[in-house]
Write an enzyme that holds these catalytic residues in place. Structure first.
Site, PDB file in Angstrom:
ATOM      1  N   PRO A 134       0.716  -1.246   0.043  1.00 27.27           N
ATOM      2  CA  PRO A 134       0.098  -0.154  -0.025  1.00 27.27           C
ATOM      3  C   PRO A 134       0.886   1.407  -0.087  1.00 27.27           C
ATOM      4  O   PRO A 134       0.294   2.414   0.015  1.00 27.27           O
ATOM      5  CB  PRO A 134      -0.835  -0.049   1.422  1.00 27.27           C
ATOM      6  CG  PRO A 134       0.164  -1.066   2.221  1.00 27.27           C
ATOM      7  CD  PRO A 134       0.804  -1.843   1.317  1.00 27.27           C
ATOM      8  N   GLU A 135       2.173   1.255  -0.153  1.00 33.28           N
ATOM      9  CA  GLU A 135       2.873   2.574   0.023  1.00 33.28           C
ATOM     10  C   GLU A 135       2.416   3.586  -0.874  1.00 33.28           C
ATOM     11  O   GLU A 135       2.692   4.643  -0.639  1.00 33.28           O
ATOM     12  CB  GLU A 135       4.463   2.121  -0.365  1.00 33.28           C
ATOM     13  CG  GLU A 135       5.194   1.401   0.652  1.00 33.28           C
ATOM     14  CD  GLU A 135       4.909  -0.227   0.594  1.00 33.28           C
ATOM     15  OE1 GLU A 135       5.344  -0.903   1.396  1.00 33.28           O
ATOM     16  OE2 GLU A 135       3.995  -0.583   0.044  1.00 33.28           O
TER      17      GLU A 135
END
Length: 261
Positions: A134-135
């Site tokens: 999810p960066e």
């Protein structure tokens, strides 16, 4: 003989019972990987590598999940270079170890946690596990996944996972090749132990040399690719206003306001 180091390693349970070493991430509630845990992981993996009587390493997480990823607070401009250096040192230890590594994944397996799991030789996942990178939602990217995920799941799937940051189940992780197999939560430990027993009956020397042959091509490209991903992260990404905004917004528990700069 088992060697317990709980008193020395605050964020890990580290047990050696020749020929198997077990490393359990232990940082409640989500096993977030902070710099202290990275240092402890490097210490444990270095000790395992030095032990000729160890042929198998099992990596898992305590409590409700494997790991929710690297500490967001370590992504700030004053800490990010140290964080990348120490986290990627752990990844390189896992990638280049002569031991057979097995990841046992349950619950959340996100970001840096997913990167640790994906570089293990064999990965078993609970069907209900939550995998993802999810960066991008923080205005960042996962350097290890950018370097190695496409080799596991194909370029298109890797691009989709990294660019959208979406979460997938353990079942889907197995379907696309991110995990070897997905099983019911209650069956995970048994499946891991079955494979461990198969491996410990084999020649440690043969396993080590075979690992070297399997990854002979990929290992050359991985090290160069990760170095390049690190360079872009530090020299370009972290200097953007959006990366700063994404990290600040997460820590302040608010929606980010992107400017495209």
């Amino acid at each position: 003989m088992a060697l317990a180091m709980e008193s020395k390693l605050a964020h890990l349970t580290f047990d050696i019972g020749s020929p198997v070493a077990r490393i359990v991430l232990r940082h409640a509630p989500l096993n977030v990987i902070d710099i202290a845990m990275m240092e402890e992981l490097a210490q444990a993996l270095a000790e395992v590598e030095a032990r000729s009587d160890i042929s198998v390493v099992v990596l898992s997480g305590e409590g409700k999940g494997f790991s929710a990823g690297v500490d967001v607070a370590a992504h700030t401009a004053d800490k990010v270079e140290e964080m990348l250096l120490k986290f990627h040192a752990v990844v390189r230890l896992l990638v280049f170890t002569k031991k057979v590594t097995i990841a046992a994944v349950h619950g959340r397996c996100l970001g840096g946690g997913a990167e640790l799991a994906m570089v293990c030789d064999v990965v078993y996942s609970a069907t209900s596990a939550q995998w993802g990178f999810p960066e991008i939602k923080l205005g960042c990217y996962p350097p290890v996944a950018c370097t190695a995920l496409a080799a596991l799941v194909g370029q298109k799937r890797a691009a989709e996972l990294i660019l959208t940051g979406r979460t997938i189940s353990g079942a889907e992780a197995a379907e696309i090749g991110l995990a070897n197999r997905s099983v019911a939560d209650e069956e995970l430990a048994g499946v891991v132990d079955q494979t461990v027993q198969e491996l410990v009956g084999l020649s440690p020397a043969a396993l080590a040399v075979t690992k070297k042959a399997i990854y002979a091509w990929d290992s050359m490209h991985f090290d160069k690719g990760l170095a390049r991903a690190e360079k872009i992260y530090l020299e370009e990404l972290i200097k953007t206003a959006d990366a700063h905004e994404g990290i600040c917004a997460f820590m302040e528990k608010r929606a980010p306001k992107w400017t495209g700069k």
